[in-house]
Design an enzyme around this catalytic site. Structure first.
Site: not given
Ligand code: FPP
Length: 256
Positions: A23, A40, A134
């Protein structure tokens, strides 16, 4: 000597299964005056690092919450961005993960996924299915309630079809019908960014997981922070509903 020994993350104490709610990508970008997509992108780099560290630490299963069943509510551009990043990750990293003996598993609903994404996910699972290193579990289009509802529907179908008796439905039966059927429950569940909730992630499986909430945003998650979370885990006493070791001792002492 493997580095994990030198750093006193004795193998027997290393969690077998670590699950992570990644997150804070958006806030990481916002803090730098950048569009959310940058967060991201940086988040994918943190994913690569986390996989590397997990292998080094001797973790057997690493589950990452990449896209929740609720993430469809985000603006279309961001949804497309996240889909694109997963696609790029699998396309670019699959060969390397495969040669590192990593087995990829996908959990989450497959219905309604774009066919190009579904194809890639299936290919990643198929290519790596015999690997013994893994297990990287990617939770994609995943939500616990959806997973449980799908499991209950399958159970109901099997009961109606005479393949399962209602009296045979035990907690283990339910585990068996979930997407994580042959994956052990997480020992340690980490959430980054300071938020303190499960957000529909592995709610059945995390019944006895140790929860560690850390303030750093996901793009900043690195080997050192990962190791600190494992140290926190190692300091916890897991009781699984029983009494602690010290209490058992004192009860015996009292009864003598
Ligand atoms: C949360 O941050 C993150 C996500 C919803 C997506 C996580 C995805 C990735 C790290 C990239 C793709 C994944 C892989 C496995 C290659 P948020 O956008 O909710 O952050 P915020 O709460 O600060 O808005």
């Amino acid at each position: 000597m493997p580095e994990r020994m030198m750093e006193n993350t004795g193998q027997s104490m290393v969690p077998r299964h670590v699950a992570i709610i990644m997150d804070g990508n958006g806030r990481w970008a916002k803090a730098r005056g950048l569009p959310r997509g940058f967060g991201h992108r940086k988040g994918v780099e943190a994913v690569r690092d986390a996989v590397k560290s997990a292998r080094e630490f001797g973790i057997e299963y690493l589950t990452l919450y990449a896209f929740s069943s609720e993430n469809w509510r985000r603006p279309e551009d961001e949804v497309n961005d996240l889909m694109g990043l997963l696609k790029i990750f699998i396309k670019r990293d699959l060969a390397e993960l495969h040669s590192a003996d990593v087995r990829i598993r996908i959990i989450g609903a497959r219905d309604g996924l774009r066919s190009d994404i579904l194809q890639l996910l299936l290919e990643a699972e198929e290519t790596t299915k015999n690997n013994g290193g893994l297990v990287l579990v990617i939770a994609f289009n995943y939500g616990s309630r959806d997973e449980i509802a799908r499991a209950v529907a399958k159970i109901a179908g099997d009961v109606a079809g005479g393949r399962l008796a209602a009296s045979e439905i035990l907690p283990e039966t339910i585990s068996h019908y979930l997407d994580t059927a042959d994956i052990p429950d997480p020992d340690l569940l980490i959430r980054t960014s300071g938020e303190v909730r499960l957000s529909n992630f592995l709610m059945w499986q995390a019944a006895y997981s140790e929860l560690v909430f850390i303030p750093e945003f996901w793009p900043d998650f690195d080997r050192k922070i990962f190791l600190q979370a494992i140290e926190t885990y190692k300091g916890r006493e897991r009781r699984f509903g029983a009494v602690g070791k010290a209490d058992v001792g004192s009860k015996i002492a009292e009864s003598i």
